[in-house]
Design an enzyme around this catalytic site. Structure first.
Site, PDB file in Angstrom:
ATOM      1  N   GLY A   9       0.834  -1.197   0.000  1.00 54.03           N
ATOM      2  CA  GLY A   9       0.000   0.000   0.000  1.00 54.03           C
ATOM      3  C   GLY A   9       0.864   1.241   0.000  1.00 54.03           C
ATOM      4  O   GLY A   9       2.027   1.209  -0.388  1.00 54.03           O
ATOM      5  N   CYS A  10       0.301   2.320   0.473  1.00 53.16           N
ATOM      6  CA  CYS A  10       1.001   3.598   0.496  1.00 53.16           C
ATOM      7  C   CYS A  10       2.270   3.496   1.338  1.00 53.16           C
ATOM      8  O   CYS A  10       2.239   3.027   2.474  1.00 53.16           O
ATOM      9  CB  CYS A  10       0.082   4.664   1.084  1.00 53.16           C
ATOM     10  SG  CYS A  10       0.884   6.257   1.303  1.00 53.16           S
ATOM     11  N   PHE A  11       3.380   3.946   0.782  1.00 54.61           N
ATOM     12  CA  PHE A  11       4.644   3.814   1.511  1.00 54.61           C
ATOM     13  C   PHE A  11       4.686   4.655   2.777  1.00 54.61           C
ATOM     14  O   PHE A  11       5.440   4.355   3.692  1.00 54.61           O
ATOM     15  CB  PHE A  11       5.874   4.028   0.644  1.00 54.61           C
ATOM     16  CG  PHE A  11       5.899   5.206  -0.297  1.00 54.61           C
ATOM     17  CD1 PHE A  11       5.313   6.422  -0.009  1.00 54.61           C
ATOM     18  CD2 PHE A  11       6.569   5.071  -1.498  1.00 54.61           C
ATOM     19  CE1 PHE A  11       5.370   7.487  -0.888  1.00 54.61           C
ATOM     20  CE2 PHE A  11       6.648   6.135  -2.400  1.00 54.61           C
ATOM     21  CZ  PHE A  11       6.040   7.349  -2.081  1.00 54.61           C
ATOM     22  N   TRP A  12       3.878   5.701   2.879  1.00 57.08           N
ATOM     23  CA  TRP A  12       3.855   6.499   4.118  1.00 57.08           C
ATOM     24  C   TRP A  12       3.456   5.621   5.303  1.00 57.08           C
ATOM     25  O   TRP A  12       4.024   5.730   6.381  1.00 57.08           O
ATOM     26  CB  TRP A  12       2.863   7.640   4.012  1.00 57.08           C
ATOM     27  CG  TRP A  12       3.116   8.661   2.966  1.00 57.08           C
ATOM     28  CD1 TRP A  12       4.287   8.899   2.276  1.00 57.08           C
ATOM     29  CD2 TRP A  12       2.170   9.611   2.474  1.00 57.08           C
ATOM     30  NE1 TRP A  12       4.110   9.933   1.394  1.00 57.08           N
ATOM     31  CE2 TRP A  12       2.819  10.387   1.489  1.00 57.08           C
ATOM     32  CE3 TRP A  12       0.835   9.872   2.769  1.00 57.08           C
ATOM     33  CZ2 TRP A  12       2.177  11.415   0.806  1.00 57.08           C
ATOM     34  CZ3 TRP A  12       0.196  10.896   2.087  1.00 57.08           C
ATOM     35  CH2 TRP A  12       0.870  11.656   1.117  1.00 57.08           C
TER      36      TRP A  12
END
Length: 177
Positions: A9-12
Site C-alpha cells: 500500500g502507500c509507503f507512508w
C-alpha cells in the site's frame, strides 16, 4: 546493516510502522518492480511504470530478524487484496516482497506457505515475492512523511493505526519514539 524491501500500500503507512521497531536503523520510501528507470511519484501513481510503492528497511539482524520483519509486514497490511490497500487502488499499491538474496527469498516463501497452511486469512495470499532488481528512492518530501505530518488526514486515518498496532503487538520490539 541488512536490507529488506516491502510493498503493502502507500509507503507512508508502511514506513511509519517499520520505523518504530527496535533494530530498524532507517526506513526509506521508494519504488521497485517496474520497467522505467528513475520513476517519479506522478509516473508511478499513473500505474504505467509497473512499480510498487515500497520501503527499504535497513536493520540490524542481531536485534530484529528478517522473519520478524515479515511478521510485522503481514500484520500491517492485507496480503489478500490484489492491487489495493484501503482507499488506495492500483498496481502501485500491490502486496510485494522484493528479496535481496536467496535466503530472503526462501524465508519469505516459507513464511507465506506457513500462513496459508495455518489458514490465517480467509482468502488466498496474493503477495508477490521476487528478487529486487532496482530500488529507486522516492522524492524527499515522501521521506519520514508520517513523522513530519502526523495530523494530516490520510496519516491520522491510515498510518497512525498501523503504527499503534505495531507498538501494541510488538511492544518488546518497538521503540518509544
Amino acid at each position: 546493516m541488512e536490507r529488506a524491501t516491502f510493498g503493502g500500500g502507500c509507503f507512508w503507512c508502511i514506513e511509519a510502522a517499520f520505523d518504530v521497531l527496535d533494530g530498524v536503523d532507517r526506513v526509506t520510501s521508494g519504488y521497485a518492480g517496474g520497467h522505467v528507470d528513475e520513476p517519479t511519484y506522478r509516473a508511478v501513481c499513473s500505474g504505467e511504470t509497473g512499480h510498487a510503492e515500497v520501503v527499504e528497511v535497513a536493520y540490524d539482524p542481531e536485534t530484529v530478524g528478517y522473519d520478524e520483519l515479515l511478521e510485522v509486514f503481514f500484520t500491517i497490511h492485507d496480503p489478500t487484496t490484489r492491487n489495493r490497500q484501503g482507499p488506495d487502488v492500483g498496481s502501485q499499491y500491490r502486496s510485494a516482497i522484493f528479496t535481496h538474496d536467496e535466503d530472503q527469498q526462501a524465508t519469505a516463501e516459507a513464511f507465506v506457505e506457513a500462513l496459508e497452511e495455518e489458514g490465517v486469512y480467509d482468502d488466498p495470499i496474493v503477495t508477490e515475492i521476487e528478487p529486487l532488481e532496482t530500488f529507486y528512492e522516492a522524492e524527499e518530501y515522501h521521506q519520514d512523511y508520517f513523522a513530519k505530518n502526523p495530523e494530516q488526514a490520510y496519516c491520522a486515518m491510515y498510518a497512525a493505526p498501523k503504527v499503534e498496532k505495531v507498538r501494541e503487538r510488538f511492544a518488546v520490539r518497538s521503540t518509544s519514539d
